[in-house]
Design an enzyme around this catalytic site. Sequence first.
Site, PDB file in Angstrom:
ATOM      1  N   ASN A 145       0.869   6.680   2.313  1.00 39.46           N
ATOM      2  CA  ASN A 145      -0.197   6.163   3.156  1.00 39.46           C
ATOM      3  C   ASN A 145       0.272   4.916   3.902  1.00 39.46           C
ATOM      4  O   ASN A 145       0.411   4.917   5.120  1.00 39.46           O
ATOM      5  CB  ASN A 145      -1.438   5.841   2.299  1.00 39.46           C
ATOM      6  CG  ASN A 145      -2.585   5.315   3.130  1.00 39.46           C
ATOM      7  OD1 ASN A 145      -2.626   5.498   4.338  1.00 39.46           O
ATOM      8  ND2 ASN A 145      -3.525   4.635   2.488  1.00 39.46           N
ATOM      9  N   THR A 146       0.607   3.865   3.143  1.00 38.05           N
ATOM     10  CA  THR A 146       0.952   2.587   3.780  1.00 38.05           C
ATOM     11  C   THR A 146       2.147   2.712   4.727  1.00 38.05           C
ATOM     12  O   THR A 146       2.156   2.081   5.791  1.00 38.05           O
ATOM     13  CB  THR A 146       1.276   1.530   2.703  1.00 38.05           C
ATOM     14  OG1 THR A 146       0.252   1.540   1.716  1.00 38.05           O
ATOM     15  CG2 THR A 146       1.376   0.148   3.311  1.00 38.05           C
ATOM     16  N   GLY A 152       2.122   0.745  -2.165  1.00 43.56           N
ATOM     17  CA  GLY A 152       2.074  -0.210  -1.059  1.00 43.56           C
ATOM     18  C   GLY A 152       3.272  -1.123  -0.953  1.00 43.56           C
ATOM     19  O   GLY A 152       3.279  -2.059  -0.164  1.00 43.56           O
ATOM     20  N   LYS A 172      -6.929  14.138  -7.221  1.00 39.23           N
ATOM     21  CA  LYS A 172      -5.775  13.343  -7.624  1.00 39.23           C
ATOM     22  C   LYS A 172      -6.272  12.235  -8.542  1.00 39.23           C
ATOM     23  O   LYS A 172      -7.053  11.382  -8.144  1.00 39.23           O
ATOM     24  CB  LYS A 172      -5.074  12.720  -6.413  1.00 39.23           C
ATOM     25  CG  LYS A 172      -3.776  12.021  -6.839  1.00 39.23           C
ATOM     26  CD  LYS A 172      -3.137  11.250  -5.713  1.00 39.23           C
ATOM     27  CE  LYS A 172      -2.728   9.869  -6.223  1.00 39.23           C
ATOM     28  NZ  LYS A 172      -2.388   8.932  -5.166  1.00 39.23           N
ATOM     29  N   ALA A 213       3.669   7.095  -3.851  1.00 40.09           N
ATOM     30  CA  ALA A 213       3.696   5.631  -3.863  1.00 40.09           C
ATOM     31  C   ALA A 213       5.112   5.089  -3.779  1.00 40.09           C
ATOM     32  O   ALA A 213       6.011   5.550  -4.465  1.00 40.09           O
ATOM     33  CB  ALA A 213       3.050   5.051  -5.114  1.00 40.09           C
ATOM     34  N   GLY A 214       5.286   4.096  -2.926  1.00 47.20           N
ATOM     35  CA  GLY A 214       6.546   3.381  -2.862  1.00 47.20           C
ATOM     36  C   GLY A 214       7.430   3.741  -1.678  1.00 47.20           C
ATOM     37  O   GLY A 214       8.372   3.019  -1.381  1.00 47.20           O
TER      38      GLY A 214
END
Lengths: 261, 261, 261, 261
Positions: A212-213, A164, A103, A190-191
């Site tokens: 992830n977050t 994040g 990635k 993301a987001g």
Amino acid sequence: PDTLTIGTRRFQSRLLVGTGKYADLDQADAAITASGAEIVTLAIRRTPALTDPEAAKKRNLLDILPADKYTLLPNTAGCYSAKDAVRTCRMARELLDGHNLVKLEVLGDEKTLYPDMAETLIAAKQLVDDGFEVMVYTSDDPIAARRLEDMGCVAIMPLAGPIGSGLGIQNRYNVIEIVENANVPVLVDAGVGTASDASIAMEMGCDGVLMNTAIAQAQKPILMAQAMRHAVIAGRQAFLAGRMPRRRYASASSPMTGLPF
Amino acid sequence: PDTLTIGTRRFQSRLLVGTGKYADLDQADAAITASGAEIVTLAIRRTPALTDPEAAKKRNLLDILPADKYTLLPNTAGCYSAKDAVRTCRMARELLDGHNLVKLEVLGDEKTLYPDMAETLIAAKQLVDDGFEVMVYTSDDPIAARRLEDMGCVAIMPLAGPIGSGLGIQNRYNVIEIVENANVPVLVDAGVGTASDASIAMEMGCDGVLMNTAIAQAQKPILMAQAMRHAVIAGRQAFLAGRMPRRRYASASSPMTGLPF
Amino acid sequence: PDTLTIGTRRFQSRLLVGTGKYADLDQADAAITASGAEIVTLAIRRTPALTDPEAAKKRNLLDILPADKYTLLPNTAGCYSAKDAVRTCRMARELLDGHNLVKLEVLGDEKTLYPDMAETLIAAKQLVDDGFEVMVYTSDDPIAARRLEDMGCVAIMPLAGPIGSGLGIQNRYNVIEIVENANVPVLVDAGVGTASDASIAMEMGCDGVLMNTAIAQAQKPILMAQAMRHAVIAGRQAFLAGRMPRRRYASASSPMTGLPF
Amino acid sequence: PDTLTIGTRRFQSRLLVGTGKYADLDQADAAITASGAEIVTLAIRRTPALTDPEAAKKRNLLDILPADKYTLLPNTAGCYSAKDAVRTCRMARELLDGHNLVKLEVLGDEKTLYPDMAETLIAAKQLVDDGFEVMVYTSDDPIAARRLEDMGCVAIMPLAGPIGSGLGIQNRYNVIEIVENANVPVLVDAGVGTASDASIAMEMGCDGVLMNTAIAQAQKPILMAQAMRHAVIAGRQAFLAGRMPRRRYASASSPMTGLPF
């Protein structure tokens, strides 16, 4: 069955997860397992076990990600130039015995972690030419997405919002424009902040979601991982099922056009 | 385990479904089964099998809703006054051998199917006094919701959007205000259009979601019923897991206040 | 010319303002003047000059609101029952020499300042029967709005959001439903936070906007009053001008229906 | 006074308008006048009077845009490569006697009219090096915006939404990120549909707004031009006035963080 094909690989799960920000390895292991993810991304530059023999001796991320269970997705987090990102991918391939799925992310600044698209385009070209299967983190720019696909990237990964941030999908028109035009998988990256964000991405026709977050920094990461697993399935099924039309009232002819908003 | 208690009954599933608008009985049966719902609502006035012996002889809705598997929730759809609604509930109790759990809805007009709260308050009082366990369809007015709870209603069911609209939750502040103040279950009723709408309702702390059109009028109702099952679970788990905070960037201190929007 | 008729009175300005929360009388005077408002609402219960001869001797709100320049709109802020609100209106009529235009608000609780619609309906009926011209603060419930109009209220004033919240219009479908059905002026009351909120209300076809906190608690109230004056004009003109249709692209046929969101 | 400085020029108005899609020249003239705009953009390639002596003999766009009243802003609409855009700007400079202020747009495709940022970056560099004052149409990518500013562009013009869509600002976080980081004016270009869209852009701190379709394709363009004039002023004043904070209730301490949405 409804499978996800990325490059030369095929998957059942459409939820991809990261490995950062967990309290400890056991929590990471439990959450990743609960998510049902088959692809797990890890930052080459933040995985000492890959490069440091001393670190590799201790129990580490690679121990909870056995190759028979997961497809590793090395990423270039922390790279701010095409040159850095390409070098990092090559290092990953060396360290992982020829593993060529990566990635790519080339970041524009440390504050927003927004992609630097000019550098991303350069790096993507070099990596594809060098034989990598490149999944690419990108802004939600439909023109850039098309260019990345034309170069040979195997998956387009537009951000929903800043890395994040947990803000959810900011620009639905852009994401759907990318989805409608793409011939390779489109994964929101993301987001995502909570389950419905993931469902919405899938309902728009995205092929998968990477996060992830949202899992690692939930108050109860393992339970959130389960939630995300259900959310991605729910969104995918809703997309395939074809939602009812939106209308002002139950009456069939209630118009949705011509409203001032 | 995380169960839902409504009045004197306890349930595993937090998804409640209706029975209208399906192509045929088999489709209704398959979709309701796929949804995992334990509570199924049906309109007394639109269920001939309840009142017409000839209709009852043919295969009908009641045949696909065996009492050992489902809790029937008779509703007063089609009632435009407190008087009509109360009479309809009493008729349902007669027809269903003393079954006292009902969903009250008193509608304000045929176009919007929006509740008439003045009449709803009158009917709710009479029904509670008459021994019914009243689940009540209401506008998203927090003051009305509190009054209905104070009267003794066993569940508050604010609309997300107009019945049959599929518009999703229109006023999140009102719904969350109701949720924060309630000591009985709050279930979003009406307006859900797709899976993420159901997840969002649950993420806000609602105790359940009731829907009909979103499943029955999806292009593939049975698949959408599965999607909704996952969506309600996803939203519930995400609520219990405690989502990450929203922030502008990954950096811990990025402020979300003071923005012009 | 495009005038606003409320009951027996006619106005050029569609911006109504309150008098609370200013630093001092001079600031209030300057801001109200800058807003161009012709109707100014004041809380009977919080205007000592109305009831206390000692207070009336000092310079006070009434001094900056001369009757030849402004139409006073006494309101029942602080009333939590129909009885209190009716009594307050009658007191206002006494104190203001027969002035019969009032703004009715019956609040449901001190925290949300949300209207108590059950009590509001009772008070509205009594006041109309007693010869008042009643402008009524209401939830955004289209059925309640119609009932208030049917009773004889001269203006319907749905909240955009909670009083003092600055959140803007929360439920556009409800407000537009009220606007489309009403034969008396509909003015958004409460919840406006900045200029665009006021424009949006007017673009939806509302006949006016009432605000207080958005001006008085801006960092520069007088400049914000000017902004609001322009914003209400802008929104009114845009409504009358008829906006372009929304579409995905410039191409005439780009569809807005069938999108998953 | 609150003036707008772009490159070497200074302006009172913050509303910039285009010249396309009007019914006829008189309507264009009246609408542009009503808008109060001082900068008017026109497409070099679609202005025959610039290049064709026969067309220049008839009454044309240039006749309604006298140089003592308006600053012309030639744009590269219709250019799909850096090469075409640069050539078009040079032609404009020749035709307009050395006029060096241009609006650069390099489009990615005919359907979305989305900018091709890779080509835009190339063209911007060449034009700046060639002595042009470049105002640049860009995606809402904060990293690209910074790069364009670093190159020497005199204004950054991110899209709110697709050209001609009327969808309003799609990604507020991106626009505000651009505004916060920029040292040259940021003007929202494309996507404005009605007055409040323009106000919102200005409230976010943008220095101006450019629009065409929203005025020209309103049902009454001249009235909409007036609306937009007020809207831009309203938004600017609201920005300078400093809006009240958003909060759940009037009570000072009502939290806006920690909500599930």
